[in-house]
Design an enzyme around this catalytic site. Structure first.
Site, PDB file in Angstrom:
ATOM      1  N   SER A  74     -17.280  80.825 -17.620  1.00 34.89           N
ATOM      2  CA  SER A  74     -18.278  80.878 -18.701  1.00 34.89           C
ATOM      3  C   SER A  74     -18.781  79.515 -19.168  1.00 34.89           C
ATOM      4  O   SER A  74     -19.706  79.474 -19.991  1.00 34.89           O
ATOM      5  CB  SER A  74     -17.721  81.650 -19.900  1.00 34.89           C
ATOM      6  OG  SER A  74     -17.781  83.036 -19.655  1.00 34.89           O
ATOM      7  N   LYS A  77     -22.431  78.822 -19.110  1.00 34.22           N
ATOM      8  CA  LYS A  77     -23.370  79.107 -20.201  1.00 34.22           C
ATOM      9  C   LYS A  77     -23.841  77.840 -20.924  1.00 34.22           C
ATOM     10  O   LYS A  77     -24.781  77.904 -21.721  1.00 34.22           O
ATOM     11  CB  LYS A  77     -22.732  80.065 -21.206  1.00 34.22           C
ATOM     12  CG  LYS A  77     -22.412  81.448 -20.630  1.00 34.22           C
ATOM     13  CD  LYS A  77     -21.888  82.372 -21.705  1.00 34.22           C
ATOM     14  CE  LYS A  77     -21.565  83.750 -21.161  1.00 34.22           C
ATOM     15  NZ  LYS A  77     -20.187  83.838 -20.610  1.00 34.22           N
ATOM     16  N   SER A 134     -19.096  83.969 -26.325  1.00 38.14           N
ATOM     17  CA  SER A 134     -19.293  83.855 -24.878  1.00 38.14           C
ATOM     18  C   SER A 134     -19.887  85.141 -24.308  1.00 38.14           C
ATOM     19  O   SER A 134     -19.457  85.646 -23.270  1.00 38.14           O
ATOM     20  CB  SER A 134     -17.963  83.533 -24.176  1.00 38.14           C
ATOM     21  OG  SER A 134     -18.196  83.110 -22.844  1.00 38.14           O
TER      22      SER A 134
END
Length: 405
Positions: A74, A77, A134
């Site tokens: 993640s 991102k 997230s």
């Protein structure tokens, strides 16, 4: 006999010194390498890859397998957020815009805020969902809103990665979900630091989102309004002084990743750890990297805007001079072995400035150097317009000088 013994002793000394020449050089080299290795091992970083950079210049302060291509999970991102803020700055999207959630975006698994197909959210809370929770679904919804489709957005991500010099990165999606190196989705600790630096330095307002510990969003659907709680996955925001963000990431394949940014007394740092064996280690080792940076770096500032610069001569203008102005101050982060006394400043103006000159035109620069290396060049601008003199203007100047004389 006496002279023969002395000569023999002299030859022996020469031979002995000559035989020591290469080993002495090698000992010095090994000592330097060992010192560097010792510095790199003092923190005992067990994550597969790690890097610490100073954000104002991008200098690397610590590295371990910084270019190793790994699964970013993640922390992907970070690039998604960077492109969202790019779009906001360019006016392509606005915080009050309504984002309609597609079935595809709502179908994302993993970390999510459970957006429903057809649900509408404003842009404003979406970076919060992506930063704090997230949220994979929020990331895809924003990718579709910014670029029209996730694939088009991913193309923008890869283009931006090239712009930032991220040589060991390729994205296949906007959230890092179900990624693998074999599929073509990978990054490195240094590349993650580069995009983190671009985000935190270019858009410091990201910290308003990334340092939230707990919050909530409102789902507005046909069923009515419901509240959904958000809890930050970055535990350092509660424990580390000066923390400004930024993003965690973990999957079974990627293990535990973190990009941690922090700022103290004009020193801004980014610490990245990738593939740490457990979540506690990623936080403790990122904190150790940041501690190392703050222990060895200090901020240096020069109030460049307070400089009183004289008016600069202008040829063929209504006015014979132009007033300069400076729009920003100089700041630099001094690291191990550096001193503010080493920083030099010089002012350079363009030769033979000639009208017309418009307010805001660059007419010179202030150059800061250290050890003959340029640190920064700050532009000097014209504070007002200087139109080109007409025949009447020139005649008026001539008569004025004549009568004054």
């Amino acid at each position: 006999m006496k002279y023969q013994k002395a000569f023999a002793l002299f030859l022996a000394v020469l031979l002995f010194a000559g035989s020591l020449g290469d080993p002495i050089h090698n000992v010095t080299v090994y000592a330097q390498e060992e010192k560097k290795a010792e510095e790199n091992n003092t923190m005992d970083i067990t994550a597969q890859s790690a890097v610490l950079i100073e954000n104002s210049s991008g200098r690397i302060l610590y590295e371990k397998e910084k270019d190793k291509e790994l699964i970013p999970a993640s922390i992907t991102k970070i690039m998604t957020l960077l492109l969202i803020f790019d779009a906001l700055e360019k006016g392509q999207i606005h915080l009050e815009d309504a984002v309609s959630v597609s079935e595809y975006a709502a179908s994302m698994g993993g970390s999510q805020v459970f957006l429903e197909p057809g649900e509408t959210q404003r842009v404003e809370p979406m970076p919060k969902c992506i930063s704090v929770a997230s949220a994979n679904d929020a990331a895809v919804a924003m990718a579709e809103y910014v670029a029209g489709s996730e694939q088009a957005f991913v193309d923008q991500m890869n283009h931006k990665a090239k712009e930032l010099g991220m040589k060991h990165t390729h994205f296949m999606n906007c959230n890092g979900l179900d990624d693998s190196i074999e599929s073509g989705h990978y990054s490195s600790a240094y590349d993650v630091a580069l995009m983190s630096r671009a985000l935190i330095s270019g858009y410091p307002q990201i910290s308003h989102y990334s340092t939230i510990w707990m919050d909530e969003i409102t789902h507005s659907t046909k069923k009515g309004d419901t509240q959904f709680g958000l809890t930050n996955t970055n535990k350092l925001i509660r424990t580390y002084q000066g923390i400004t963000g930024l993003k965690t990431g973990s999957t079974s394949k990627a293990k535990y990743c973190l990009s941690a940014t922090a700022s103290r007394a004009a020193v801004s740092l980014t610490a990245v750890v990738m593939a740490a064996p457990d979540p506690k280690i990623r936080f403790s080792q990122a904190a150790s990297l940041l501690d190392y940076g703050f222990a060895n770096c200090t901020g240096f500032e020069d109030q460049t805007t307070a400089l009183k610069l004289p008016a600069i001569p202008v040829k063929n203008g209504v006015s014979e001079t132009v007033i300069p102005y400076i729009s920003k101050d100089f700041s630099y982060t001094l690291c191990k072995g550096e001193s503010g006394d080493q920083i030099k400043r010089r002012i350079e103006y363009k030769k033979d400035l000639t009208a017309p000159i418009r307010k805001g035109d660059m007419i010179g620069r202030i150059v800061y150097t250290m050890n003959n290396q340029t640190l920064e060049e700050i532009p000097v601008y014209a504070a007002r317009n200087v139109p080109k003199a007409t025949y009447t203007d020139c005649l008026g100047k001539l008569l004025k000088r004549w009568f004054v004389a």
